[in-house]
Design an enzyme around this catalytic site. Structure first.
Site, PDB file in Angstrom:
ATOM      1  N   LEU A 162      54.715 -24.977   3.880  1.00 17.34           N
ATOM      2  CA  LEU A 162      53.442 -25.161   4.571  1.00 17.34           C
ATOM      3  C   LEU A 162      52.555 -26.168   3.830  1.00 17.34           C
ATOM      4  O   LEU A 162      52.066 -27.131   4.419  1.00 17.34           O
ATOM      5  CB  LEU A 162      52.733 -23.797   4.694  1.00 17.34           C
ATOM      6  N   PRO A 167      50.639 -32.361  -0.052  1.00 13.89           N
ATOM      7  CA  PRO A 167      49.819 -32.939  -1.120  1.00 13.89           C
ATOM      8  C   PRO A 167      48.328 -32.922  -0.775  1.00 13.89           C
ATOM      9  O   PRO A 167      47.490 -32.722  -1.654  1.00 13.89           O
ATOM     10  CB  PRO A 167      50.353 -34.367  -1.243  1.00 13.89           C
ATOM     11  N   THR A 171      58.145 -22.976  -3.495  1.00 12.89           N
ATOM     12  CA  THR A 171      58.858 -22.027  -4.351  1.00 12.89           C
ATOM     13  C   THR A 171      60.323 -21.980  -3.927  1.00 12.89           C
ATOM     14  O   THR A 171      60.610 -21.943  -2.720  1.00 12.89           O
ATOM     15  CB  THR A 171      58.217 -20.623  -4.213  1.00 12.89           C
ATOM     16  N   ASP A 213      50.866 -13.041   5.897  1.00 10.83           N
ATOM     17  CA  ASP A 213      50.474 -11.649   5.635  1.00 10.83           C
ATOM     18  C   ASP A 213      51.531 -10.956   4.771  1.00 10.83           C
ATOM     19  O   ASP A 213      51.204 -10.267   3.800  1.00 10.83           O
ATOM     20  CB  ASP A 213      50.286 -10.904   6.959  1.00 10.83           C
ATOM     21  N   ARG A 240      51.443 -12.369   1.281  1.00 13.09           N
ATOM     22  CA  ARG A 240      50.265 -11.833   0.574  1.00 13.09           C
ATOM     23  C   ARG A 240      50.558 -10.419   0.073  1.00 13.09           C
ATOM     24  O   ARG A 240      50.184 -10.044  -1.041  1.00 13.09           O
ATOM     25  CB  ARG A 240      49.116 -11.816   1.589  1.00 13.09           C
ATOM     26  N   ARG A 281      50.656  -2.039 -34.295  1.00 15.33           N
ATOM     27  CA  ARG A 281      49.915  -3.048 -35.053  1.00 15.33           C
ATOM     28  C   ARG A 281      48.774  -2.390 -35.841  1.00 15.33           C
ATOM     29  O   ARG A 281      47.977  -1.647 -35.265  1.00 15.33           O
ATOM     30  CB  ARG A 281      49.336  -4.082 -34.077  1.00 15.33           C
ATOM     31  N   ILE A 309      44.320  -8.753 -26.916  1.00 16.02           N
ATOM     32  CA  ILE A 309      44.781  -7.622 -27.731  1.00 16.02           C
ATOM     33  C   ILE A 309      45.907  -8.045 -28.671  1.00 16.02           C
ATOM     34  O   ILE A 309      46.012  -7.546 -29.793  1.00 16.02           O
ATOM     35  CB  ILE A 309      45.232  -6.464 -26.795  1.00 16.02           C
ATOM     36  N   GLU A 349      48.915 -17.767  -1.340  1.00 16.07           N
ATOM     37  CA  GLU A 349      48.809 -16.811  -0.203  1.00 16.07           C
ATOM     38  C   GLU A 349      47.364 -16.393   0.055  1.00 16.07           C
ATOM     39  O   GLU A 349      47.078 -15.226   0.311  1.00 16.07           O
ATOM     40  CB  GLU A 349      49.652 -15.542  -0.446  1.00 16.07           C
ATOM     41  N   GLU A 405      38.943 -17.249  -3.638  1.00 21.83           N
ATOM     42  CA  GLU A 405      37.720 -17.626  -2.907  1.00 21.83           C
ATOM     43  C   GLU A 405      37.883 -17.361  -1.403  1.00 21.83           C
ATOM     44  O   GLU A 405      36.969 -16.836  -0.759  1.00 21.83           O
ATOM     45  CB  GLU A 405      37.388 -19.104  -3.139  1.00 21.83           C
TER      46      GLU A 405
HETATM   47  C1  LIG Z   1      53.280 -21.707  -8.332  1.00 23.72           C
HETATM   48  C2  LIG Z   1      52.948 -22.051  -6.902  1.00 23.72           C
HETATM   49  C3  LIG Z   1      53.856 -21.758  -5.897  1.00 23.72           C
HETATM   50  C4  LIG Z   1      53.579 -22.122  -4.579  1.00 23.72           C
HETATM   51  N1  LIG Z   1      54.523 -21.890  -3.601  1.00 23.72           N
HETATM   52  C5  LIG Z   1      54.290 -22.330  -2.334  1.00 23.72           C
HETATM   53  C6  LIG Z   1      55.290 -22.195  -1.317  1.00 23.72           C
HETATM   54  O1  LIG Z   1      56.374 -21.658  -1.538  1.00 23.72           O
HETATM   55  N2  LIG Z   1      55.024 -22.677  -0.071  1.00 23.72           N
HETATM   56  C7  LIG Z   1      53.837 -23.267   0.242  1.00 23.72           C
HETATM   57  O2  LIG Z   1      53.663 -23.681   1.384  1.00 23.72           O
HETATM   58  N3  LIG Z   1      52.871 -23.424  -0.711  1.00 23.72           N
HETATM   59  C8  LIG Z   1      53.069 -22.970  -1.973  1.00 23.72           C
HETATM   60  N4  LIG Z   1      52.103 -23.126  -2.947  1.00 23.72           N
HETATM   61  C9  LIG Z   1      50.860 -23.779  -2.605  1.00 23.72           C
HETATM   62  C10 LIG Z   1      49.726 -22.765  -2.394  1.00 23.72           C
HETATM   63  O3  LIG Z   1      49.949 -22.073  -1.198  1.00 23.72           O
HETATM   64  C11 LIG Z   1      48.396 -23.568  -2.391  1.00 23.72           C
HETATM   65  O4  LIG Z   1      48.185 -23.949  -3.719  1.00 23.72           O
HETATM   66  C12 LIG Z   1      47.252 -22.731  -1.889  1.00 23.72           C
HETATM   67  O5  LIG Z   1      47.353 -22.559  -0.496  1.00 23.72           O
HETATM   68  C13 LIG Z   1      45.909 -23.407  -2.204  1.00 23.72           C
HETATM   69  O6  LIG Z   1      45.916 -24.711  -1.700  1.00 23.72           O
HETATM   70  P1  LIG Z   1      45.568 -25.939  -2.663  1.00 23.72           P
HETATM   71  O7  LIG Z   1      46.320 -25.815  -3.923  1.00 23.72           O
HETATM   72  O8  LIG Z   1      45.747 -27.173  -1.864  1.00 23.72           O
HETATM   73  O9  LIG Z   1      44.040 -25.762  -3.022  1.00 23.72           O
HETATM   74  P2  LIG Z   1      42.780 -26.224  -2.104  1.00 23.72           P
HETATM   75  O10 LIG Z   1      42.930 -25.716  -0.720  1.00 23.72           O
HETATM   76  O11 LIG Z   1      42.547 -27.677  -2.303  1.00 23.72           O
HETATM   77  O12 LIG Z   1      41.635 -25.401  -2.846  1.00 23.72           O
HETATM   78  C14 LIG Z   1      41.132 -25.784  -4.138  1.00 23.72           C
HETATM   79  C15 LIG Z   1      40.077 -24.768  -4.563  1.00 23.72           C
HETATM   80  O13 LIG Z   1      39.031 -24.734  -3.591  1.00 23.72           O
HETATM   81  C16 LIG Z   1      38.858 -23.415  -3.109  1.00 23.72           C
HETATM   82  N5  LIG Z   1      38.555 -23.451  -1.679  1.00 23.72           N
HETATM   83  C17 LIG Z   1      39.302 -24.001  -0.690  1.00 23.72           C
HETATM   84  N6  LIG Z   1      38.709 -23.800   0.504  1.00 23.72           N
HETATM   85  C18 LIG Z   1      37.574 -23.124   0.248  1.00 23.72           C
HETATM   86  C19 LIG Z   1      36.520 -22.612   1.075  1.00 23.72           C
HETATM   87  N7  LIG Z   1      36.543 -22.751   2.393  1.00 23.72           N
HETATM   88  N8  LIG Z   1      35.481 -21.973   0.459  1.00 23.72           N
HETATM   89  C20 LIG Z   1      35.463 -21.793  -0.897  1.00 23.72           C
HETATM   90  N9  LIG Z   1      36.428 -22.256  -1.716  1.00 23.72           N
HETATM   91  C21 LIG Z   1      37.462 -22.907  -1.154  1.00 23.72           C
HETATM   92  C22 LIG Z   1      40.181 -22.714  -3.349  1.00 23.72           C
HETATM   93  O14 LIG Z   1      40.005 -21.315  -3.474  1.00 23.72           O
HETATM   94  C23 LIG Z   1      40.625 -23.341  -4.646  1.00 23.72           C
HETATM   95  O15 LIG Z   1      40.009 -22.656  -5.721  1.00 23.72           O
HETATM   96  C24 LIG Z   1      52.343 -22.764  -4.273  1.00 23.72           C
HETATM   97  C25 LIG Z   1      51.427 -23.028  -5.284  1.00 23.72           C
HETATM   98  C26 LIG Z   1      51.715 -22.679  -6.586  1.00 23.72           C
HETATM   99  C27 LIG Z   1      50.714 -22.988  -7.666  1.00 23.72           C
END
Ligand SMILES: Cc1cc2nc3c(=O)[nH]c(=O)nc-3n(C[C@H](O)[C@H](O)[C@H](O)COP(=O)(O)OP(=O)(O)OC[C@H]3O[C@@H](n4cnc5c(N)ncnc54)[C@H](O)[C@@H]3O)c2cc1C
Length: 394
Positions: free
Chosen positions: A139, A142, A172, A250, A253, A278, A348, A374, A378
């Site tokens: 999903l 970049p 993942t 869901d 999550r 410890r 700890i 998921e 925020e």
């Molecule tokens: C280890 C890892 C595994 C992953 N695996 C998968 C996978 O298998 N498949 C997949 O599709 N994706 C995967 N992801 C991606 C993950 O789903 C996204 O990182 C996540 O959806 C957040 O999107 P973003 O990183 O683009 O952050 P952004 O959407 O750019 O958000 C950046 C920050 O802004 C905050 N933010 C965004 N919108 C709002 C709002 N409306 N109000 C307040 N704050 C907001 C967010 O909480 C976050 O703190 C993975 C990510 C990681 C790190």
């Protein structure tokens, strides 16, 4: 399948987690024994190597843990969601990267089972159930994460099928997945496609050097003129946003919430063991009140998180739509509780908390991932607060 779990993890009474809807007798698998014997001793090594060895993926298949929620005729064990949550908790206690594999595999497999055609089920489910084929959930891109509607991957109908172009990032299990569930914009709206990873035009690039779940074999996936037939589409065109995406996220999550309970439990277990041996000038760490307060917080928050997950699982098993909000609540509490527990675990352990010889550092890095994926912390805060106002207005 019976999954014997004993106190303090077992909240379900004397019968453990024997959980088939249809009362099927399953091969007994002691999930905790499996995790302690075959996952916990290797989790730090896998984390450092940034990969899971084929052996552990094979073992998960042998134990029937890739998709036990499927009906027996599809290769599963009709395991209920409450039990599956406990399985993902236990696996998460051992290694969040393994749990991450199970999370995305569950999302893809369930999508095929729930929304796929008979032909799609017949074609994909047996191999997904056995783990011969690993699913990746594609999903994020970049330039689009939390806001999936900004997806730039496009599927165009060419009369006989579809042509997909775009780029996905952070998948993942992407390095080893055989089946990609790819979300695309189409003329009709958001559509979801089952794309074999070896399709011409699919280019998979490993992502290395990540902070947490380092062994989850992340990949970026480029799709250039990828041609798929009509049989690749899940449901009608333009239909995926409110169905496939919402439903699969869901479940993801829920799995992450349960895995976070496992992380919090692992923090508690590690800290009780460490503080019991410890010594500082005043005696054992375990005798110091400030340490005991942290232990108390870990225990209470992990048990509360487990109960919230159990509630979300119970509602899923009852097909109650209230499970959606219960899962948001469970994931919010469990992921933030795991992060807090992991932060305290590093504290700890003192300097040892920074060492690869102790699990605290890995738990700390892995816990943080659950606050981003998921539905980030925020987004959960916004969603749950909206629900609170809605409830009052009712
Ligand atoms: C280890 C890892 C595994 C992953 N695996 C998968 C996978 O298998 N498949 C997949 O599709 N994706 C995967 N992801 C991606 C993950 O789903 C996204 O990182 C996540 O959806 C957040 O999107 P973003 O990183 O683009 O952050 P952004 O959407 O750019 O958000 C950046 C920050 O802004 C905050 N933010 C965004 N919108 C709002 C709002 N409306 N109000 C307040 N704050 C907001 C967010 O909480 C976050 O703190 C993975 C990510 C990681 C790190």
């Amino acid at each position: 399948m019976t999954v014997p779990l004993t106190e303090p993890h077992d909240l379900t009474g004397a019968h453990g987690l024997a959980g088939a809807h249809d009362g099927t007798a399953y091969d007994p698998v002691d999930i905790r024994e499996f995790v302690d014997a075959e996952i916990v001793p290797h989790a730090d090594e896998w984390d450092q190597d940034e990969r899971l060895p084929p052996k552990i993926l094979h073992r998960i298949g042998e134990l029937g843990l890739w998709a036990p929620f499927l009906p027996p005729d599809a290769g599963g064990a009709a395991m209920d969601w409450t039990t599956l949550g406990r399985v993902h908790e236990e696996i998460g206690r051992g290694c969040s990267s393994v749990r991450s594999f199970l999370t995305v595999h569950t999302m893809v497999t369930w999508t095929v089972q729930r929304w796929g055609s008979d032909a799609q089920r017949e074609r994909w489910l047996p191999r997904l159930a056995a783990g011969d084929l690993i699913g990746a959930f594609c999903l994020t891109e970049p330039d689009s994460g939390s806001d999936a509607s900004a997806s730039g991957t496009v599927a165009e109908s060419n009369g006989s099928g579809w042509v997909i172009n775009g780029e996905k990032k952070w998948m993942t299990a992407g390095q080893v997945a055989g089946l990609l569930l790819v979300f695309c914009r189409s003329a009709e709206g958001m559509s979801a496609f089952l794309v074999p990873a070896d399709s011409p035009g699919v280019e998979i690039t490993p992502i290395t050097g990540v902070m947490g779940t380092r062994a989850s074999m992340l990949a970026g996936i480029r799709l250039r003129e990828v041609r798929v037939g009509p049989e690749a589409l899940i449901g009608p065109p333009g239909w995926a946003a409110g169905t496939v995406m919402t439903g699969a996220l869901d479940l993801g999550r829920y799995s992450v919430a349960c895995g976070s309970v496992g992380v919090a439990q692992a923090c508690l277990d590690a800290c009780v063991a460490y503080t019991s041996r410890r010594r500082v000038r005043e005696g054992r760490l375990s005798e110091l009140q400030l340490i005991r307060r942290k232990i108390t917080d870990m225990l209470v928050s992990s048990r509360a998180a487990r109960l919230l997950c159990a509630e979300a699982g119970r509602l899923k098993d009852a097909d109650d739509p209230a499970t959606i909000m219960a899962t948001w609540v469970a994931k919010y509490h469990a992921s933030t509780a795991a992060s807090a527990a992991a932060s305290d675990a590093v504290q700890i352990h003192g300097a040892n908390g920074f060492s690869a010889d102790h699990p605290a550092a890995r738990l700390y890095r892995d816990a943080k991932v659950a606050e981003v994926i998921e539905g980030s912390t925020e987004l959960q805060q916004l969603t749950i607060a909206t629900e609170a106002y809605r409830e009052v207005a009712r």
